[in-house]
Each structure stands twice: as C-alpha cells, then as structure tokens.
Design a protein around this motif. Structure first.
Motif, PDB file in Angstrom:
ATOM      1  N   VAL A  75     -10.731  32.841 -19.634  1.00  0.00           N
ATOM      2  CA  VAL A  75      -9.638  32.702 -20.563  1.00  0.00           C
ATOM      3  C   VAL A  75      -9.523  31.643 -21.095  1.00  0.00           C
ATOM      4  O   VAL A  75     -10.332  30.448 -21.030  1.00  0.00           O
ATOM      5  CB  VAL A  75      -8.283  32.053 -19.283  1.00  0.00           C
ATOM      6  CG1 VAL A  75      -6.984  31.876 -19.922  1.00  0.00           C
ATOM      7  CG2 VAL A  75      -7.984  33.391 -18.348  1.00  0.00           C
ATOM      8  N   GLU A  76      -9.278  31.802 -22.590  1.00  0.00           N
ATOM      9  CA  GLU A  76      -9.377  30.847 -23.766  1.00  0.00           C
ATOM     10  C   GLU A  76      -8.334  30.709 -24.518  1.00  0.00           C
ATOM     11  O   GLU A  76      -7.337  31.653 -24.510  1.00  0.00           O
ATOM     12  CB  GLU A  76     -10.556  31.145 -24.413  1.00  0.00           C
ATOM     13  CG  GLU A  76     -10.769  32.367 -25.123  1.00  0.00           C
ATOM     14  CD  GLU A  76     -12.042  32.475 -26.078  1.00  0.00           C
ATOM     15  OE1 GLU A  76     -12.784  31.558 -26.065  1.00  0.00           O
ATOM     16  OE2 GLU A  76     -12.090  33.538 -26.712  1.00  0.00           O
ATOM     17  N   ASP A  77      -8.263  29.851 -25.366  1.00  0.00           N
ATOM     18  CA  ASP A  77      -7.246  29.684 -26.312  1.00  0.00           C
ATOM     19  C   ASP A  77      -7.644  30.120 -27.692  1.00  0.00           C
ATOM     20  O   ASP A  77      -8.371  29.421 -28.584  1.00  0.00           O
ATOM     21  CB  ASP A  77      -6.772  27.819 -26.541  1.00  0.00           C
ATOM     22  CG  ASP A  77      -5.631  27.985 -27.471  1.00  0.00           C
ATOM     23  OD1 ASP A  77      -5.009  28.844 -27.701  1.00  0.00           O
ATOM     24  OD2 ASP A  77      -5.463  26.665 -27.824  1.00  0.00           O
ATOM     25  N   ASP A  78      -7.568  31.524 -27.923  1.00  0.00           N
ATOM     26  CA  ASP A  78      -7.786  32.046 -29.308  1.00  0.00           C
ATOM     27  C   ASP A  78      -6.938  31.540 -30.471  1.00  0.00           C
ATOM     28  O   ASP A  78      -5.876  31.439 -30.284  1.00  0.00           O
ATOM     29  CB  ASP A  78      -7.813  33.369 -29.179  1.00  0.00           C
ATOM     30  CG  ASP A  78      -8.238  34.174 -30.213  1.00  0.00           C
ATOM     31  OD1 ASP A  78      -9.513  34.623 -30.223  1.00  0.00           O
ATOM     32  OD2 ASP A  78      -7.602  34.533 -31.326  1.00  0.00           O
ATOM     33  N   VAL A  79      -7.910  31.247 -31.540  1.00  0.00           N
ATOM     34  CA  VAL A  79      -7.114  30.734 -32.568  1.00  0.00           C
ATOM     35  C   VAL A  79      -6.056  31.741 -33.270  1.00  0.00           C
ATOM     36  O   VAL A  79      -5.188  31.313 -34.056  1.00  0.00           O
ATOM     37  CB  VAL A  79      -8.311  30.273 -33.623  1.00  0.00           C
ATOM     38  CG1 VAL A  79      -8.847  31.589 -34.481  1.00  0.00           C
ATOM     39  CG2 VAL A  79      -7.577  29.658 -34.841  1.00  0.00           C
ATOM     40  N   HIS A  80      -6.501  33.079 -33.077  1.00  0.00           N
ATOM     41  CA  HIS A  80      -5.367  34.033 -33.538  1.00  0.00           C
ATOM     42  C   HIS A  80      -3.994  34.317 -32.684  1.00  0.00           C
ATOM     43  O   HIS A  80      -2.899  34.650 -33.077  1.00  0.00           O
ATOM     44  CB  HIS A  80      -6.194  35.348 -33.752  1.00  0.00           C
ATOM     45  CG  HIS A  80      -7.330  35.173 -34.654  1.00  0.00           C
ATOM     46  ND1 HIS A  80      -8.521  35.218 -34.158  1.00  0.00           N
ATOM     47  CD2 HIS A  80      -7.257  35.025 -36.166  1.00  0.00           C
ATOM     48  CE1 HIS A  80      -9.272  34.906 -35.525  1.00  0.00           C
ATOM     49  NE2 HIS A  80      -8.452  34.921 -36.579  1.00  0.00           N
ATOM     50  N   VAL A  81      -4.374  34.332 -31.363  1.00  0.00           N
ATOM     51  CA  VAL A  81      -3.352  34.763 -30.477  1.00  0.00           C
ATOM     52  C   VAL A  81      -2.847  33.828 -29.516  1.00  0.00           C
ATOM     53  O   VAL A  81      -1.939  33.868 -28.819  1.00  0.00           O
ATOM     54  CB  VAL A  81      -3.602  36.075 -29.882  1.00  0.00           C
ATOM     55  CG1 VAL A  81      -3.675  37.322 -31.040  1.00  0.00           C
ATOM     56  CG2 VAL A  81      -4.843  36.146 -28.924  1.00  0.00           C
ATOM     57  N   GLY A  82      -3.419  32.729 -29.417  1.00  0.00           N
ATOM     58  CA  GLY A  82      -3.151  31.890 -28.176  1.00  0.00           C
ATOM     59  C   GLY A  82      -4.055  32.053 -27.023  1.00  0.00           C
ATOM     60  O   GLY A  82      -5.147  32.790 -27.285  1.00  0.00           O
ATOM     61  N   GLU A  83      -3.538  31.811 -25.754  1.00  0.00           N
ATOM     62  CA  GLU A  83      -4.168  32.243 -24.603  1.00  0.00           C
ATOM     63  C   GLU A  83      -4.521  33.535 -24.392  1.00  0.00           C
ATOM     64  O   GLU A  83      -3.720  34.351 -24.199  1.00  0.00           O
ATOM     65  CB  GLU A  83      -3.340  31.675 -23.383  1.00  0.00           C
ATOM     66  CG  GLU A  83      -4.026  31.764 -22.249  1.00  0.00           C
ATOM     67  CD  GLU A  83      -3.372  31.192 -20.738  1.00  0.00           C
ATOM     68  OE1 GLU A  83      -3.612  30.191 -20.311  1.00  0.00           O
ATOM     69  OE2 GLU A  83      -2.395  31.799 -20.372  1.00  0.00           O
ATOM     70  N   CYS A  84      -5.539  33.836 -24.059  1.00  0.00           N
ATOM     71  CA  CYS A  84      -6.161  35.124 -23.804  1.00  0.00           C
ATOM     72  C   CYS A  84      -7.348  35.353 -22.863  1.00  0.00           C
ATOM     73  O   CYS A  84      -7.907  34.379 -22.727  1.00  0.00           O
ATOM     74  CB  CYS A  84      -6.253  35.862 -25.298  1.00  0.00           C
ATOM     75  SG  CYS A  84      -7.653  35.494 -25.907  1.00  0.00           S
ATOM     76  N   LEU A  85      -7.276  36.814 -22.551  1.00  0.00           N
ATOM     77  CA  LEU A  85      -8.678  36.734 -21.698  1.00  0.00           C
ATOM     78  C   LEU A  85      -9.609  37.577 -22.567  1.00  0.00           C
ATOM     79  O   LEU A  85      -9.200  38.559 -23.301  1.00  0.00           O
ATOM     80  CB  LEU A  85      -8.218  37.867 -20.461  1.00  0.00           C
ATOM     81  CG  LEU A  85      -9.502  38.039 -19.529  1.00  0.00           C
ATOM     82  CD1 LEU A  85      -9.825  36.875 -18.761  1.00  0.00           C
ATOM     83  CD2 LEU A  85      -9.227  39.409 -18.814  1.00  0.00           C
TER      84      LEU A  85
END
Length: 143
Positions: A75-85
């Motif tokens: 799980v990470e904080d993606d710059v495009h969509v926020g929290e994602c797997l």
C-alpha cells in the motif's frame, strides 16, 4: 499430467528470506533486456534492496520445490490516485504465465478488497523498455 501449482502468501521479504529468489532473478536477467542491460552483480543486490525496503505482502507460486512465480504488493500513496495497492514486482517463468498470472492478479484484487483500498496500480509490460501503468478503481458496497 499437468504440474500442480501451489500458492503461498508470505509477509515482507527480509535479508534472510530472499535467497530462494535467486534462480528466478537469474531467469529474469537472462530473459529481459530491461534488466540484463546491467551486470548480474548489480542487478541481484538492487532487486534485493528494493524487495526488502518496503512493508510488502507477497504471493509465491511453486511446482514442487521450484519457485515459478512471485508477486509483491504494498500500500502506498500514489501521486495520481492517493492510497492504493501497488504491484511492485511480479515475475512468472514463461511456461507458467497464463494460469499463474491470472491467479496472481486475482490475489492482488483480493488483497485490495481485504484492505479496502480504493485503487490498484500495476504495470503492463508492452515490450522491452515499454511499460504502461494501469489503475483499477475498486468498487465496494456502502455499509
């Protein structure tokens, strides 16, 4: 007779738990120009550092004692969509790609469901040095 494929979910890789991946890493290095542009002596430590740095969850596929595929998510904080797997790393030996790949992606989405994240991010390899990042929005019923 078809090979019996067994799957095991394993926690984050550690320095001591990654040595069993070396045969798979050698296969990746031999197959993919994305990776064999660097010497094997640099490639294996680089992958090792990457896989042990993050708090990941992993799925291993085996036929008997042979490791035939690995998928690593976190799980990470993606710059495009926020929290994602995010699928951080996945490799499957060529002869097992269809059935193991399908099983692994189903596992990815089941982990996302378990964790209730809104998006899954993964990379689709088009060719050497060409990859497309894909995002899938997860749908959950309102409770």
């Amino acid at each position: 007779m078809e090979d019996k494929i067994e799957y095991e979910e394993v926690p984050q890789f550690t320095t001591n738990s990654i040595t069993h991946l070396v045969p798979l890493l050698l296969a990746i290095h031999a197959e993919s120009q994305d990776f064999n542009s660097q010497p094997i002596s640099e490639f294996i430590p680089r992958v090792h550092q990457h896989l042990t740095r993050y708090d990941s969850l992993n799925l291993e596929a085996r036929v008997g004692s042979e490791l035939v595929g690995v998928c690593s998510v976190l799980v990470e904080d993606d710059v495009h969509v926020g929290e994602c797997l995010s699928v951080q790393w996945q490799y499957i030996l060529p002869q097992y790609r269809g059935v193991v790949g399908i099983h692994m992606m189903r596992w990815v989405f089941s982990v996302a469901n378990r964790l209730r994240v809104q998006f899954v991010a993964y990379t689709q390899r088009k060719s050497d040095f060409e990859h497309v990042v894909k995002y899938k929005r997860m749908r959950y019923e309102q409770s």
